[in-house]
Write a protein that holds these residues in place. Sequence first.
Motif, PDB file in Angstrom:
ATOM      1  N   ASN A  15       6.270  -5.056 -26.080  1.00 37.74           N
ATOM      2  CA  ASN A  15       7.586  -5.682 -26.170  1.00 37.74           C
ATOM      3  C   ASN A  15       8.387  -5.312 -27.419  1.00 37.74           C
ATOM      4  O   ASN A  15       9.361  -6.004 -27.746  1.00 37.74           O
ATOM      5  N   ILE A  16       8.035  -4.245 -28.101  1.00 36.18           N
ATOM      6  CA  ILE A  16       8.804  -3.833 -29.272  1.00 36.18           C
ATOM      7  C   ILE A  16      10.232  -3.485 -28.821  1.00 36.18           C
ATOM      8  O   ILE A  16      10.427  -2.812 -27.819  1.00 36.18           O
ATOM      9  N   ASP A  56       1.356 -10.606 -32.373  1.00 38.40           N
ATOM     10  CA  ASP A  56       2.316 -10.805 -31.264  1.00 38.40           C
ATOM     11  C   ASP A  56       3.741 -10.974 -31.768  1.00 38.40           C
ATOM     12  O   ASP A  56       4.523 -11.747 -31.214  1.00 38.40           O
ATOM     13  N   ILE A  57       4.105 -10.221 -32.796  1.00 37.01           N
ATOM     14  CA  ILE A  57       5.407 -10.370 -33.442  1.00 37.01           C
ATOM     15  C   ILE A  57       6.575 -10.111 -32.491  1.00 37.01           C
ATOM     16  O   ILE A  57       7.610 -10.770 -32.564  1.00 37.01           O
ATOM     17  N   TYR A  58       6.425  -9.175 -31.570  1.00 37.60           N
ATOM     18  CA  TYR A  58       7.528  -8.855 -30.666  1.00 37.60           C
ATOM     19  C   TYR A  58       7.661  -9.890 -29.565  1.00 37.60           C
ATOM     20  O   TYR A  58       8.738 -10.048 -28.995  1.00 37.60           O
ATOM     21  N   GLU A  59       6.603 -10.587 -29.264  1.00 34.48           N
ATOM     22  CA  GLU A  59       6.662 -11.693 -28.300  1.00 34.48           C
ATOM     23  C   GLU A  59       7.531 -12.813 -28.872  1.00 34.48           C
ATOM     24  O   GLU A  59       8.341 -13.389 -28.183  1.00 34.48           O
ATOM     25  N   LYS A  60       7.360 -13.124 -30.147  1.00 35.50           N
ATOM     26  CA  LYS A  60       8.061 -14.233 -30.790  1.00 35.50           C
ATOM     27  C   LYS A  60       9.546 -13.965 -30.969  1.00 35.50           C
ATOM     28  O   LYS A  60      10.341 -14.856 -30.897  1.00 35.50           O
ATOM     29  N   GLU A  61       9.887 -12.678 -31.217  1.00 28.06           N
ATOM     30  CA  GLU A  61      11.301 -12.341 -31.451  1.00 28.06           C
ATOM     31  C   GLU A  61      12.169 -12.595 -30.242  1.00 28.06           C
ATOM     32  O   GLU A  61      13.325 -12.954 -30.363  1.00 28.06           O
TER      33      GLU A  61
END
Length: 148
Positions: A35-36, A141-146
């Motif tokens: 998900n980037i 999971d940084i891109y999930e949160k964004e």
Amino acid sequence: MEIIENGFVFSDDSNLIDVNAVHHYLSVESYWAKNIPLALVQKAIDNSLCFGVYKDGKQAGFARWITDRATYAYLCDVYVETTYRGLGLSKKLMSLMLFHPDLQGLRRYHLATLDAHGLYKQFGFKALENPERQMAIVGKDIYEKEGK
């Protein structure tokens, strides 16, 4: 720097990179960048030493080094499209990258991998000595949160 072998083009020319194809692989198929956002992939490419593998003008593989080109380089986002796996493209890509003039004489070459240890060992990579000296901040999971 460009090499043509068996119908594949290996190049460090960032202008050849199909950012949408790289984004698709990283955001959908990779385990490390799910998900980037496209904008982040473009920014990463713009600020890295990138290499592509091309077949008939289409992106078949990709890798990039985050580097100061003087002392340190971190290899990341390495992939070969499923269709082209098993043809030795990863090995050829690694050879091209490690002999690149901008990556000579560095103090440290670094990478992280879940499942490609065998490939990288062939090029001199090994488990970290003194891993207790290494530290990191890891955004899970940084891109999930964004997106939420």
